[in-house]
Design a protein around this motif. Sequence first.
Motif, PDB file in Angstrom:
ATOM      1  N   ARG A 114     -43.435  75.231 -86.962  1.00 47.82           N
ATOM      2  CA  ARG A 114     -43.033  74.368 -88.089  1.00 47.82           C
ATOM      3  C   ARG A 114     -44.043  74.390 -89.235  1.00 47.82           C
ATOM      4  NH1 ARG A 114     -41.210  73.036 -83.411  1.00 47.82           N
ATOM      5  NH2 ARG A 114     -39.086  72.240 -83.173  1.00 47.82           N
TER       6      ARG A 114
ATOM      7  N   SER B 160     -46.773  72.883 -89.695  1.00 46.67           N
ATOM      8  CA  SER B 160     -47.340  71.585 -90.058  1.00 46.67           C
ATOM      9  C   SER B 160     -47.713  70.827 -88.795  1.00 46.67           C
ATOM     10  CB  SER B 160     -46.340  70.771 -90.874  1.00 46.67           C
ATOM     11  OG  SER B 160     -46.733  69.419 -90.973  1.00 46.67           O
TER      12      SER B 160
ATOM     13  N   THR C 107     -48.114  67.593 -88.721  1.00 51.58           N
ATOM     14  CA  THR C 107     -47.341  66.351 -88.725  1.00 51.58           C
ATOM     15  C   THR C 107     -45.945  66.589 -88.162  1.00 51.58           C
ATOM     16  OG1 THR C 107     -48.554  65.556 -90.653  1.00 51.58           O
ATOM     17  CG2 THR C 107     -46.446  64.479 -90.144  1.00 51.58           C
ATOM     18  N   VAL C 108     -45.243  67.588 -88.702  1.00 50.35           N
ATOM     19  CA  VAL C 108     -43.877  67.883 -88.259  1.00 50.35           C
ATOM     20  C   VAL C 108     -43.877  68.447 -86.846  1.00 50.35           C
ATOM     21  CG1 VAL C 108     -41.783  69.191 -88.749  1.00 50.35           C
ATOM     22  CG2 VAL C 108     -43.163  68.280 -90.635  1.00 50.35           C
TER      23      VAL C 108
ATOM     24  N   GLN D 111     -49.778  62.989 -84.310  1.00 50.11           N
ATOM     25  CA  GLN D 111     -50.511  64.075 -84.961  1.00 50.11           C
ATOM     26  C   GLN D 111     -51.930  64.187 -84.402  1.00 50.11           C
ATOM     27  OE1 GLN D 111     -50.534  63.920 -89.227  1.00 50.11           O
ATOM     28  NE2 GLN D 111     -52.132  65.475 -89.445  1.00 50.11           N
TER      29      GLN D 111
END
Length: 341
Positions: free
Chosen positions: A16, A18, A20-21, A30
């Motif tokens: 992804r 990221s 966070t994602v 996270q």
Amino acid sequence: MDLVGACRAFVSVSERGSFTVGAAAARMSQSVASRRVAALEERFGEPLFERASRRARLTPFGRDMLPVARQLVQAADVLLDEAEVARRKPWRLAVPDICSTARLARLVAEARGQGVTLDLRVAAPAQRGELLHAQQVRAALLAVPAADATWSVPLGLAGVDDPGVRRVYLDTLRVGRASTGPARRVWVQPEDDVPHVRDPLARLRDAVGLRPAQLATAADLTTAAAEVLATRDLLLCSPDQADELALHWRPIGELALCRGFALAAAGDGNPHLVQSRLGRAIARCLGAAEPDADGTGAAGGTGDTRAAGANETGADAAAGADVAAGAVTRRSGDAREVAGP
């Protein structure tokens, strides 16, 4: 380090781009994802992501590790799925046909609450052994002598009329010379047509002078109960069965008998899982005492008839020994207890 968890965070973040994602997709915070990736990098001794980039961009080493990490995560998911399927695999269990539908339903429901799915097969004693030997069931409640039993159920004689005594002696069923009516019989149901119950009862019958036909084995419990309800005959049964049939139950005066049950597994199986989780539920289903801390269960029961049976166990066993020697004895003050009118 949780290697699978760390690889799961690594794969999810890399796919992804990221933290966070990726962390959210892997169902972790996270901060947890960052710690796991950092632990993995420390273990490998190489960075997996470029720290200068705002996005989670893989290093050349990270790209090399990604396919293998993905395979590990996928294999772990397959393993967890297979474990869940195996855990939910029904335990096909052979049980006695003495258990009522209500009790069997409660056993299945209690098992479900303990994470065990039961698939019951109701069968007579010999059939339960055959099902187990042929591995058509995973486990079976086998009929065993009391000394080998995990669960024990007291047996006595039950009839339509209240006998007015605390025990029923078999010698009171002996047909006298002046008797004009039919000889009263003791009906044995299929569950009790096993050597450790049938043979002592047959020896007692012969010792007290009953006719051979006065000890009769029925094809099923319904047939035996019908004969008892329609005549002055008696049914060899447990206190629970007598209560269900609205019969008056008393222990046998000369002999202490009980049903014994033990759980056995097919092949190399181990019934410990079912027995440890469902030992008390099985006891309630059988009408037995709940197992003690050491896993054994004594003859159970509640109510006045069962209390009478418990109080007389020692005396009945002693009387049984006298009968086997050919001399039926009575304690003083108990010269002749009559089994009903």
